[in-house]
Motif scaffolding. Structure first.
Motif, PDB file in Angstrom:
ATOM      1  N   ARG A   1      17.958   7.328   1.127  1.00 30.87           N
ATOM      2  CA  ARG A   1      17.589   8.452   2.006  1.00 30.87           C
ATOM      3  C   ARG A   1      16.119   8.800   1.828  1.00 30.87           C
ATOM      4  O   ARG A   1      15.727   9.961   1.858  1.00 30.87           O
ATOM      5  CB  ARG A   1      18.455   9.660   1.676  1.00 30.87           C
ATOM      6  CG  ARG A   1      19.914   9.416   1.944  1.00 30.87           C
ATOM      7  CD  ARG A   1      20.719  10.626   1.557  1.00 30.87           C
ATOM      8  NE  ARG A   1      22.146  10.305   1.667  1.00 30.87           N
ATOM      9  CZ  ARG A   1      23.070  10.848   0.927  1.00 30.87           C
ATOM     10  NH1 ARG A   1      22.758  11.732   0.016  1.00 30.87           N
ATOM     11  NH2 ARG A   1      24.331  10.517   1.090  1.00 30.87           N
ATOM     12  N   ILE A   2      15.308   7.798   1.615  1.00 34.84           N
ATOM     13  CA  ILE A   2      13.885   8.001   1.377  1.00 34.84           C
ATOM     14  C   ILE A   2      13.205   8.347   2.697  1.00 34.84           C
ATOM     15  O   ILE A   2      13.452   7.713   3.722  1.00 34.84           O
ATOM     16  CB  ILE A   2      13.268   6.740   0.743  1.00 34.84           C
ATOM     17  CG1 ILE A   2      13.930   6.502  -0.616  1.00 34.84           C
ATOM     18  CG2 ILE A   2      11.769   6.876   0.604  1.00 34.84           C
ATOM     19  CD1 ILE A   2      13.630   5.173  -1.239  1.00 34.84           C
ATOM     20  N   SER A   3      12.352   9.352   2.646  1.00 38.88           N
ATOM     21  CA  SER A   3      11.667   9.805   3.853  1.00 38.88           C
ATOM     22  C   SER A   3      10.156   9.792   3.632  1.00 38.88           C
ATOM     23  O   SER A   3       9.679   9.476   2.547  1.00 38.88           O
ATOM     24  CB  SER A   3      12.135  11.217   4.214  1.00 38.88           C
ATOM     25  OG  SER A   3      11.866  12.097   3.145  1.00 38.88           O
ATOM     26  N   GLY A   4       9.445  10.152   4.670  1.00 39.31           N
ATOM     27  CA  GLY A   4       7.991  10.207   4.567  1.00 39.31           C
ATOM     28  C   GLY A   4       7.351   8.870   4.880  1.00 39.31           C
ATOM     29  O   GLY A   4       8.003   7.946   5.359  1.00 39.31           O
ATOM     30  N   ALA A   5       6.085   8.785   4.584  1.00 38.10           N
ATOM     31  CA  ALA A   5       5.302   7.585   4.890  1.00 38.10           C
ATOM     32  C   ALA A   5       5.223   6.662   3.677  1.00 38.10           C
ATOM     33  O   ALA A   5       5.441   7.074   2.542  1.00 38.10           O
ATOM     34  CB  ALA A   5       3.900   7.998   5.315  1.00 38.10           C
ATOM     35  N   ILE A   6       4.885   5.418   3.946  1.00 39.62           N
ATOM     36  CA  ILE A   6       4.591   4.469   2.871  1.00 39.62           C
ATOM     37  C   ILE A   6       3.220   4.864   2.322  1.00 39.62           C
ATOM     38  O   ILE A   6       2.257   4.970   3.078  1.00 39.62           O
ATOM     39  CB  ILE A   6       4.563   3.026   3.399  1.00 39.62           C
ATOM     40  CG1 ILE A   6       5.923   2.649   3.989  1.00 39.62           C
ATOM     41  CG2 ILE A   6       4.160   2.055   2.290  1.00 39.62           C
ATOM     42  CD1 ILE A   6       5.928   1.340   4.752  1.00 39.62           C
ATOM     43  N   PRO A   7       3.108   5.084   1.017  1.00 37.19           N
ATOM     44  CA  PRO A   7       1.830   5.541   0.456  1.00 37.19           C
ATOM     45  C   PRO A   7       0.693   4.535   0.656  1.00 37.19           C
ATOM     46  O   PRO A   7       0.907   3.321   0.599  1.00 37.19           O
ATOM     47  CB  PRO A   7       2.127   5.700  -1.034  1.00 37.19           C
ATOM     48  CG  PRO A   7       3.602   5.779  -1.151  1.00 37.19           C
ATOM     49  CD  PRO A   7       4.149   4.991  -0.002  1.00 37.19           C
ATOM     50  N   GLU A   8      -0.492   5.059   0.861  1.00 37.82           N
ATOM     51  CA  GLU A   8      -1.682   4.220   1.001  1.00 37.82           C
ATOM     52  C   GLU A   8      -1.959   3.415  -0.271  1.00 37.82           C
ATOM     53  O   GLU A   8      -2.627   2.389  -0.220  1.00 37.82           O
ATOM     54  CB  GLU A   8      -2.906   5.079   1.342  1.00 37.82           C
ATOM     55  CG  GLU A   8      -2.861   5.697   2.727  1.00 37.82           C
ATOM     56  CD  GLU A   8      -3.021   4.691   3.856  1.00 37.82           C
ATOM     57  OE1 GLU A   8      -3.613   3.613   3.635  1.00 37.82           O
ATOM     58  OE2 GLU A   8      -2.548   4.991   4.960  1.00 37.82           O
ATOM     59  N   THR A   9      -1.436   3.865  -1.405  1.00 42.89           N
ATOM     60  CA  THR A   9      -1.664   3.160  -2.672  1.00 42.89           C
ATOM     61  C   THR A   9      -1.002   1.786  -2.698  1.00 42.89           C
ATOM     62  O   THR A   9      -1.202   1.036  -3.647  1.00 42.89           O
ATOM     63  CB  THR A   9      -1.145   3.991  -3.857  1.00 42.89           C
ATOM     64  OG1 THR A   9       0.217   4.350  -3.611  1.00 42.89           O
ATOM     65  CG2 THR A   9      -1.988   5.224  -4.080  1.00 42.89           C
ATOM     66  N   ILE A  10      -0.274   1.444  -1.658  1.00 44.03           N
ATOM     67  CA  ILE A  10       0.354   0.118  -1.617  1.00 44.03           C
ATOM     68  C   ILE A  10      -0.704  -0.978  -1.715  1.00 44.03           C
ATOM     69  O   ILE A  10      -0.422  -2.070  -2.192  1.00 44.03           O
ATOM     70  CB  ILE A  10       1.234  -0.052  -0.355  1.00 44.03           C
ATOM     71  CG1 ILE A  10       2.149  -1.266  -0.525  1.00 44.03           C
ATOM     72  CG2 ILE A  10       0.384  -0.144   0.900  1.00 44.03           C
ATOM     73  CD1 ILE A  10       3.256  -1.344   0.487  1.00 44.03           C
ATOM     74  N   GLU A  11      -1.926  -0.669  -1.330  1.00 43.87           N
ATOM     75  CA  GLU A  11      -2.994  -1.667  -1.404  1.00 43.87           C
ATOM     76  C   GLU A  11      -3.293  -2.093  -2.837  1.00 43.87           C
ATOM     77  O   GLU A  11      -3.874  -3.148  -3.071  1.00 43.87           O
ATOM     78  CB  GLU A  11      -4.262  -1.142  -0.749  1.00 43.87           C
ATOM     79  CG  GLU A  11      -4.900  -0.004  -1.487  1.00 43.87           C
ATOM     80  CD  GLU A  11      -6.090   0.584  -0.760  1.00 43.87           C
ATOM     81  OE1 GLU A  11      -6.858   1.285  -1.418  1.00 43.87           O
ATOM     82  OE2 GLU A  11      -6.243   0.367   0.449  1.00 43.87           O
ATOM     83  N   LYS A  12      -2.863  -1.310  -3.814  1.00 44.16           N
ATOM     84  CA  LYS A  12      -3.079  -1.650  -5.224  1.00 44.16           C
ATOM     85  C   LYS A  12      -2.030  -2.618  -5.756  1.00 44.16           C
ATOM     86  O   LYS A  12      -2.213  -3.204  -6.817  1.00 44.16           O
ATOM     87  CB  LYS A  12      -3.093  -0.384  -6.067  1.00 44.16           C
ATOM     88  CG  LYS A  12      -4.245   0.532  -5.725  1.00 44.16           C
ATOM     89  CD  LYS A  12      -4.223   1.763  -6.575  1.00 44.16           C
ATOM     90  CE  LYS A  12      -5.385   2.668  -6.201  1.00 44.16           C
ATOM     91  NZ  LYS A  12      -5.403   3.878  -7.025  1.00 44.16           N
ATOM     92  N   ALA A  13      -0.951  -2.805  -5.031  1.00 44.88           N
ATOM     93  CA  ALA A  13       0.143  -3.679  -5.479  1.00 44.88           C
ATOM     94  C   ALA A  13      -0.118  -5.112  -5.011  1.00 44.88           C
ATOM     95  O   ALA A  13       0.658  -5.697  -4.274  1.00 44.88           O
ATOM     96  CB  ALA A  13       1.472  -3.163  -4.943  1.00 44.88           C
ATOM     97  N   VAL A  14      -1.201  -5.686  -5.475  1.00 42.32           N
ATOM     98  CA  VAL A  14      -1.637  -6.999  -4.976  1.00 42.32           C
ATOM     99  C   VAL A  14      -0.720  -8.144  -5.403  1.00 42.32           C
ATOM    100  O   VAL A  14      -0.792  -9.232  -4.836  1.00 42.32           O
ATOM    101  CB  VAL A  14      -3.091  -7.300  -5.383  1.00 42.32           C
ATOM    102  CG1 VAL A  14      -4.044  -6.328  -4.707  1.00 42.32           C
ATOM    103  CG2 VAL A  14      -3.259  -7.240  -6.896  1.00 42.32           C
ATOM    104  N   ARG A  15       0.146  -7.918  -6.368  1.00 42.96           N
ATOM    105  CA  ARG A  15       1.089  -8.963  -6.792  1.00 42.96           C
ATOM    106  C   ARG A  15       2.465  -8.801  -6.150  1.00 42.96           C
ATOM    107  O   ARG A  15       3.387  -9.559  -6.451  1.00 42.96           O
ATOM    108  CB  ARG A  15       1.217  -8.947  -8.307  1.00 42.96           C
ATOM    109  CG  ARG A  15      -0.052  -9.396  -9.003  1.00 42.96           C
ATOM    110  CD  ARG A  15       0.231  -9.704 -10.456  1.00 42.96           C
ATOM    111  NE  ARG A  15      -0.935 -10.331 -11.038  1.00 42.96           N
ATOM    112  CZ  ARG A  15      -1.655  -9.813 -12.011  1.00 42.96           C
ATOM    113  NH1 ARG A  15      -1.315  -8.659 -12.544  1.00 42.96           N
ATOM    114  NH2 ARG A  15      -2.697 -10.447 -12.487  1.00 42.96           N
ATOM    115  N   LEU A  16       2.604  -7.834  -5.284  1.00 45.71           N
ATOM    116  CA  LEU A  16       3.892  -7.551  -4.659  1.00 45.71           C
ATOM    117  C   LEU A  16       4.339  -8.732  -3.798  1.00 45.71           C
ATOM    118  O   LEU A  16       3.606  -9.204  -2.939  1.00 45.71           O
ATOM    119  CB  LEU A  16       3.789  -6.284  -3.800  1.00 45.71           C
ATOM    120  CG  LEU A  16       5.105  -5.671  -3.363  1.00 45.71           C
ATOM    121  CD1 LEU A  16       5.911  -5.190  -4.562  1.00 45.71           C
ATOM    122  CD2 LEU A  16       4.851  -4.519  -2.410  1.00 45.71           C
TER     123      LEU A  16
END
Length: 90
Positions: free
Chosen positions: A44-59
């Motif tokens: 039930r996660i809501s909201g936006a995907i955080p901009e910090t996703i750019e730091k997860a370069v190994r994802l």
């Protein structure tokens, strides 16, 4: 909670599908340098995907499908595309 997970410095995988998690994705979740998989589908996660996703370069895997995610894709998403092999958002 997701906030507790986000504080784990050596976190490599978040596999928490179908756990009735609610709230937003904490920006700190994507700040770990070792993070490779985030599977939070069917919650039930809501909201936006955080901009910090750019730091997860190994994802490599990102599954956020079947939640209440709102908004567009973060601009920083393009930074993680080289290693990303699986993406489910709808």
């Amino acid at each position: 909670t997701l906030d507790d997970l986000a504080r784990a410095p050596n976190l490599q995988k978040v596999l928490a599908a179908a756990n009735q998690l609610s709230g937003t994705i904490p920006p700190a979740l994507f700040e770990g340098e070792k993070l490779r998989q985030v599977v939070l589908s069917q919650n039930r996660i809501s909201g936006a995907i955080p901009e910090t996703i750019e730091k997860a370069v190994r994802l490599e895997k990102l599954r956020l499908n079947e939640n209440r995610i709102q908004g567009g894709l973060p601009v920083g998403l393009s930074a993680i595309l080289p290693n990303l092999t699986e993406l489910q958002l709808h």
